[in-house]
Design an enzyme around this catalytic site. Structure first.
Site, PDB file in Angstrom:
ATOM      1  N   GLY A 118      29.018  20.159 -26.443  1.00 26.24           N
ATOM      2  CA  GLY A 118      29.208  19.561 -25.118  1.00 26.24           C
ATOM      3  C   GLY A 118      29.622  20.568 -23.893  1.00 26.24           C
ATOM      4  O   GLY A 118      29.021  20.347 -22.860  1.00 26.24           O
ATOM      5  N   ASP A 119      30.493  21.466 -24.237  1.00 26.31           N
ATOM      6  CA  ASP A 119      30.999  22.375 -23.545  1.00 26.31           C
ATOM      7  C   ASP A 119      29.700  23.199 -22.898  1.00 26.31           C
ATOM      8  O   ASP A 119      29.571  23.728 -21.732  1.00 26.31           O
ATOM      9  CB  ASP A 119      32.112  23.164 -23.857  1.00 26.31           C
ATOM     10  CG  ASP A 119      33.018  22.225 -24.350  1.00 26.31           C
ATOM     11  OD1 ASP A 119      33.502  21.267 -23.632  1.00 26.31           O
ATOM     12  OD2 ASP A 119      33.943  22.715 -25.540  1.00 26.31           O
TER      13      ASP A 119
END
Length: 310
Positions: free
Chosen positions: A252-253
């Site tokens: 997600g990062d």
């Protein structure tokens, strides 16, 4: 400039195990330590993609010293705000047989009284119009419940672009400050509206409700179903790539990093989604929580299919 903020960084200790068994002694195959926290992961990925950012981090104690040393060695630019408490350590358990990924995260230390004032002052004095502020992850105990709102408001005052990737009540609260872009995953969007979402049309409908509250863009990550971009006028679906999953830590990062780097470079929506999905794919096929090998980035970019839904 892209300024990332990590209020609650961590050392991520990744442990690989064959066939994890609860209530029994398990033998490790491999152990590694990486510096983490969502904002740090974003900055690490931007750097791996050949970009530049300034990672603002609150650290303290021996674990904080380790993070600063590692950040320096990998070439991260940092703004350090010191805290008395020892920075946390998280455990990531990877079962290589059953393909499961279990996170055990510490809450982190309490924040010193001066920390909040220092970080807000730094953001207010550093950001300029068209800079990017990326806020992600959890907060330290002792900081205001609306700390993310305060940081967004500081950025809004100077015309900076704000990207937010937080969850739970922090996400619900920060929307009131009208960040430019938020990136919930499908489960966080469900929690935000206290509902179950099964169809892409429902994702779009709920995201549009957030646009009506004053947000410019909502990007929803849906795992293997891909990445949805919703703004006032358009909806795009970026289809996920099929890669060998070795770890989901930081995926997600990596999406946030791809979004920030591409938007900062004034790329269009389709190019931005391709970069974000490809960056996440590189991370997913990398062991542990180390930064993904971006050697495949350009190859993946050429393979991502984008569909304009609206």
């Amino acid at each position: 400039m892209i300024l990332t903020v990590t209020l609650n960084p961590a050392i991520d200790r990744t442990i690989e195990i064959e066939n994890l068994e609860v209530d029994k002694v398990n033998r490790t195959l491999k152990v590694r330590k990486d510096i983490g926290g969502k904002g740090i992961n974003v900055s690490k990925t931007i750097l791996a993609m050949g970009g530049d950012s300034l990672a603002t981090i609150i650290v303290g104690g021996p674990n904080g010293d380790f993070i600063l040393k590692e950040a320096q060695q990998m070439g991260l630019k940092t703004k350090v705000i010191l805290n008395k408490g020892n920075t946390r350590e998280n455990i990531k358990i990877v079962d290589v047989v059953n393909k499961t990924y279990t996170d055990i995260n510490e809450p982190g230390p309490d924040a010193d009284e001066a920390v909040e004032e220092e970080i807000l002052s730094f953001i207010g004095s550093t950001l300029s119009e068209n800079d990017f502020l990326v806020l992600s992850g959890s907060s330290l105990k002792g900081l205001s419940d609306d700390i993310f709102n305060k940081m967004v408001e500081k950025a809004n005052q100077v015309g900076a672009y704000t990207m937010v990737d937080v969850e739970g009540e922090k996400l619900r609260t920060v929307i009131e400050s009208k960040p430019s872009l938020i990136k919930p995953n499908i489960h966080e969007l469900e929690a935000l509206f206290n509902t179950s979402i099964t169809r892409i049309e429902e994702v779009v409908s709920y995201a549009q409700k957030l646009i009506e509250k004053g947000l410019q863009t909502v990007v929803v990550s849906m795992g293997e179903k891909g990445l949805l971009w919703i703004d006032e006028n358009t909806v795009y679906l970026g289809e996920a790539l099929k890669v060998d999953v070795k770890s989901t830590v930081g995926a997600g990062d990596a999406i946030v990093a791809g979004l920030a780097k591409s938007l900062n470079e004034k790329r269009n929506v389709e190019e931005t989604l391709r970069v974000a999905i490809s960056a996440a794919s590189c991370v997913i096929e990398t062991e542990g929580s180390k930064t993904g090998n971006m050697a495949s980035l350009n190859t993946y970019i050429s393979k991502v299919d984008i569909v304009k839904l609206v």
